[in-house]
Design a protein around this motif. Sequence first.
Motif, PDB file in Angstrom:
ATOM      1  N   GLY A   1      -1.647  -4.681  15.455  1.00 43.65           N
ATOM      2  CA  GLY A   1      -1.743  -3.379  16.125  1.00 43.65           C
ATOM      3  C   GLY A   1      -1.117  -2.230  15.368  1.00 43.65           C
ATOM      4  O   GLY A   1      -1.808  -1.343  14.890  1.00 43.65           O
ATOM      5  N   THR A   2       0.203  -2.203  15.277  1.00 45.92           N
ATOM      6  CA  THR A   2       0.894  -1.111  14.588  1.00 45.92           C
ATOM      7  C   THR A   2       1.857  -1.689  13.548  1.00 45.92           C
ATOM      8  O   THR A   2       2.336  -2.804  13.700  1.00 45.92           O
ATOM      9  CB  THR A   2       1.758  -0.271  15.556  1.00 45.92           C
ATOM     10  N   PRO A   3       2.133  -0.902  12.519  1.00 45.45           N
ATOM     11  CA  PRO A   3       3.139  -1.367  11.557  1.00 45.45           C
ATOM     12  C   PRO A   3       4.535  -1.317  12.167  1.00 45.45           C
ATOM     13  O   PRO A   3       4.793  -0.533  13.085  1.00 45.45           O
ATOM     14  CB  PRO A   3       3.017  -0.354  10.410  1.00 45.45           C
ATOM     15  N   THR A   4       5.414  -2.159  11.661  1.00 42.58           N
ATOM     16  CA  THR A   4       6.838  -2.052  11.983  1.00 42.58           C
ATOM     17  C   THR A   4       7.571  -1.790  10.655  1.00 42.58           C
ATOM     18  O   THR A   4       6.933  -1.740   9.608  1.00 42.58           O
ATOM     19  CB  THR A   4       7.379  -3.350  12.612  1.00 42.58           C
ATOM     20  N   ARG A   5       8.867  -1.650  10.724  1.00 40.21           N
ATOM     21  CA  ARG A   5       9.592  -1.409   9.464  1.00 40.21           C
ATOM     22  C   ARG A   5       9.483  -2.604   8.522  1.00 40.21           C
ATOM     23  O   ARG A   5       9.508  -2.455   7.307  1.00 40.21           O
ATOM     24  CB  ARG A   5      11.051  -1.073   9.734  1.00 40.21           C
TER      25      ARG A   5
ATOM     26  N   ASN B   1       3.677  -4.725   7.786  1.00 38.75           N
ATOM     27  CA  ASN B   1       2.538  -3.817   7.862  1.00 38.75           C
ATOM     28  C   ASN B   1       1.432  -4.455   8.695  1.00 38.75           C
ATOM     29  O   ASN B   1       1.481  -5.639   9.011  1.00 38.75           O
ATOM     30  CB  ASN B   1       2.015  -3.470   6.470  1.00 38.75           C
ATOM     31  N   VAL B   2       0.413  -3.666   9.049  1.00 39.00           N
ATOM     32  CA  VAL B   2      -0.767  -4.210   9.706  1.00 39.00           C
ATOM     33  C   VAL B   2      -1.561  -5.066   8.707  1.00 39.00           C
ATOM     34  O   VAL B   2      -1.253  -5.097   7.517  1.00 39.00           O
ATOM     35  CB  VAL B   2      -1.634  -3.084  10.321  1.00 39.00           C
TER      36      VAL B   2
ATOM     37  N   GLY C   1      -5.740  -3.145   6.588  1.00 44.12           N
ATOM     38  CA  GLY C   1      -5.117  -2.182   7.486  1.00 44.12           C
ATOM     39  C   GLY C   1      -4.531  -1.013   6.701  1.00 44.12           C
ATOM     40  O   GLY C   1      -4.347  -1.096   5.478  1.00 44.12           O
ATOM     41  N   GLU C   2      -4.226   0.070   7.406  1.00 44.47           N
ATOM     42  CA  GLU C   2      -3.618   1.240   6.757  1.00 44.47           C
ATOM     43  C   GLU C   2      -2.357   0.831   6.003  1.00 44.47           C
ATOM     44  O   GLU C   2      -1.511   0.116   6.541  1.00 44.47           O
ATOM     45  CB  GLU C   2      -3.260   2.297   7.815  1.00 44.47           C
ATOM     46  N   GLY C   3      -2.233   1.295   4.789  1.00 43.86           N
ATOM     47  CA  GLY C   3      -1.032   1.003   4.009  1.00 43.86           C
ATOM     48  C   GLY C   3      -1.165  -0.231   3.132  1.00 43.86           C
ATOM     49  O   GLY C   3      -0.209  -0.599   2.439  1.00 43.86           O
ATOM     50  N   THR C   4      -2.350  -0.864   3.137  1.00 42.29           N
ATOM     51  CA  THR C   4      -2.543  -2.031   2.267  1.00 42.29           C
ATOM     52  C   THR C   4      -2.365  -1.636   0.802  1.00 42.29           C
ATOM     53  O   THR C   4      -1.717  -2.339   0.028  1.00 42.29           O
ATOM     54  CB  THR C   4      -3.935  -2.653   2.510  1.00 42.29           C
ATOM     55  N   GLN C   5      -2.908  -0.471   0.415  1.00 40.88           N
ATOM     56  CA  GLN C   5      -2.757  -0.054  -0.989  1.00 40.88           C
ATOM     57  C   GLN C   5      -1.287   0.196  -1.338  1.00 40.88           C
ATOM     58  O   GLN C   5      -0.879   0.007  -2.485  1.00 40.88           O
ATOM     59  CB  GLN C   5      -3.613   1.165  -1.308  1.00 40.88           C
ATOM     60  N   HIS C   6      -0.487   0.599  -0.353  1.00 42.98           N
ATOM     61  CA  HIS C   6       0.940   0.805  -0.619  1.00 42.98           C
ATOM     62  C   HIS C   6       1.626  -0.534  -0.895  1.00 42.98           C
ATOM     63  O   HIS C   6       2.507  -0.634  -1.748  1.00 42.98           O
ATOM     64  CB  HIS C   6       1.597   1.493   0.576  1.00 42.98           C
TER      65      HIS C   6
ATOM     66  N   ARG D   1       3.561  -2.861  -4.840  1.00 41.28           N
ATOM     67  CA  ARG D   1       4.753  -3.697  -5.011  1.00 41.28           C
ATOM     68  C   ARG D   1       4.424  -5.140  -5.378  1.00 41.28           C
ATOM     69  O   ARG D   1       5.308  -5.998  -5.388  1.00 41.28           O
ATOM     70  CB  ARG D   1       5.605  -3.666  -3.737  1.00 41.28           C
TER      71      ARG D   1
END
Lengths: 321, 321
Positions: free
Chosen positions: A11-15, A18-19, A38-43, A47
């Motif tokens: 559902g949503t990312p946590t600290r 990620n999703v 999900g959003e932030g996969t490229q981020h 790493r």
Amino acid sequence: MDLVFLGTSSGTPTRARNVTGLALQEDAGKAWYLIDCGEGTQHRLLRMPLSLHDLRAIFITHVHGDHCYGLPGLLASAGMMGRRHPLEIIAPAGIADWLQATLRMSHAWLGYELAFHAVESLGEWRSLNMRVAATALSHRVPCYGYSFTEARPDPRLNIERLERDGVPRGPLWGQLARGFDLEHEGRTLRSEDYLSFTRAPRRVVIGGDNDRPPLLAEACRGAQVLVHEATYSQTLVETSGNTFGHSSAAQVAAFAQQAEVPNLVLTHFSARYQPGSQRGHSIEEIRQEAATAYHGQLFLARDFLRLRLGKDGVLHEVEPT
Amino acid sequence: MDLVFLGTSSGTPTRARNVTGLALQEDAGKAWYLIDCGEGTQHRLLRMPLSLHDLRAIFITHVHGDHCYGLPGLLASAGMMGRRHPLEIIAPAGIADWLQATLRMSHAWLGYELAFHAVESLGEWRSLNMRVAATALSHRVPCYGYSFTEARPDPRLNIERLERDGVPRGPLWGQLARGFDLEHEGRTLRSEDYLSFTRAPRRVVIGGDNDRPPLLAEACRGAQVLVHEATYSQTLVETSGNTFGHSSAAQVAAFAQQAEVPNLVLTHFSARYQPGSQRGHSIEEIRQEAATAYHGQLFLARDFLRLRLGKDGVLHEVEPT
């Protein structure tokens, strides 16, 4: 074959999580596949030692945002990094239209071709080293699991047949051994006619969101690993009275035990299972519940976890280098 | 008024900088405004004391993905966190259609209303404490800068007039003082008729992507702060021969100096300006170039930077608590 978890929250990312996003990497070479984005996969990829140049194909399980909102940004970044070779996307048909509309709206020029395959009519998708099949699951929207099976496990050339067919020893043999079909003296030489395989192929089954794990029974036959969501504990489901189309840890564990899958990786945990959660939910609830019903090797995914499936079928965690 | 930088990279995220996102927070209360929403903006918010419940409105400068791809996920997460009050979005008209299509495609149910305003025909947008105007800029696609001006700087009640109009002392006075218009004994009492302001309003101008900084000259009149992209150094622009519709540090600095803006914050740096960059580009090139032409207070934004604009017009960095 390596599994690299890029996002393990539902559902949503946590600290900490990620999703959803999961990389499956061939052990030979650097080619890899992305399952959900999900959003932030490229981020997350920034790493990890996974380059967008080596990404072979993307598989999307279903249209919910936590499984696909990262696609436009990842595709745009691949273009900005200079990717020029085509990228295949296997996804529910609605994703293709949305992606095209998104790229058009934002005036994004990728610089490489996208090739879409609707999962609804996939049959089998093949790359040189991997065969992928989709299984329809049960969720609030149409959802699919993907089974990745090695296409060419330790191939050996059938030298007798090569010589009988008059294929000259040398580079042609090498190309056939690497899986390429050839034209030679007006004939088509098909790699698979000259290869035999010396062990059973490895198979990894990756479920999407799904409240009926037994739908994966056929896919799990011969699989060494099942990756499946366990969004809640059964205890929590019984308290809240709603699964929202998800599985509990107990449910997945019981299925995996019955299907005799030797390795089970749980992921896609509700955001309530956080370290130091105020609401008194610990990820250990999930682990304990699963371990009660499942007696194979159990992993709870976390972001950046890398699991390696050896040719011997043994799955183990690999420390980041 | 606080500025909180959520993303300061242009085009793609780097390990240190996310793509564009900027929060502007009213000093009184917790209400805040989001300017641009690149992918991963909601992830940055998880690490900042800014709640999606207190987000008052979102302003998008233009349709490029690094300025808007984070919108669907942020809106969905706000819904999952239980936001129920409407959210206003001021953006190029194409963004509204795309967002609606995205939410529809992904079966996202927000649980609160979105109210769109096309920036192309904005005029002025007002909240209780803020007036926002848009300025058309020059970029590869239509792009807008936003000027945030305090609507009610230290209001003082006009007691003489209240008494003359027979408004009874008590809660009504309080509501008028806080900016609310009232119905009283069949009359409409307008807050602004009973307030005077004891100092000049603070003003912050936030540019979008823009290769002609002087377009912001009018907006910058009376502004204490200009936030503007400086994607490249002028040296780099002259070497590459292409600005891609962006400004160099020298260009922005020369404009800010000429416009006599006392504080200049540069942001939206090309990914080549990285700590320990292999290609020999340092963010210090940007700083030195800007400092040569601009003699006010210069800041180079970084992710998580919080700058506070005091009522005295002084801008200073605030350490995270």
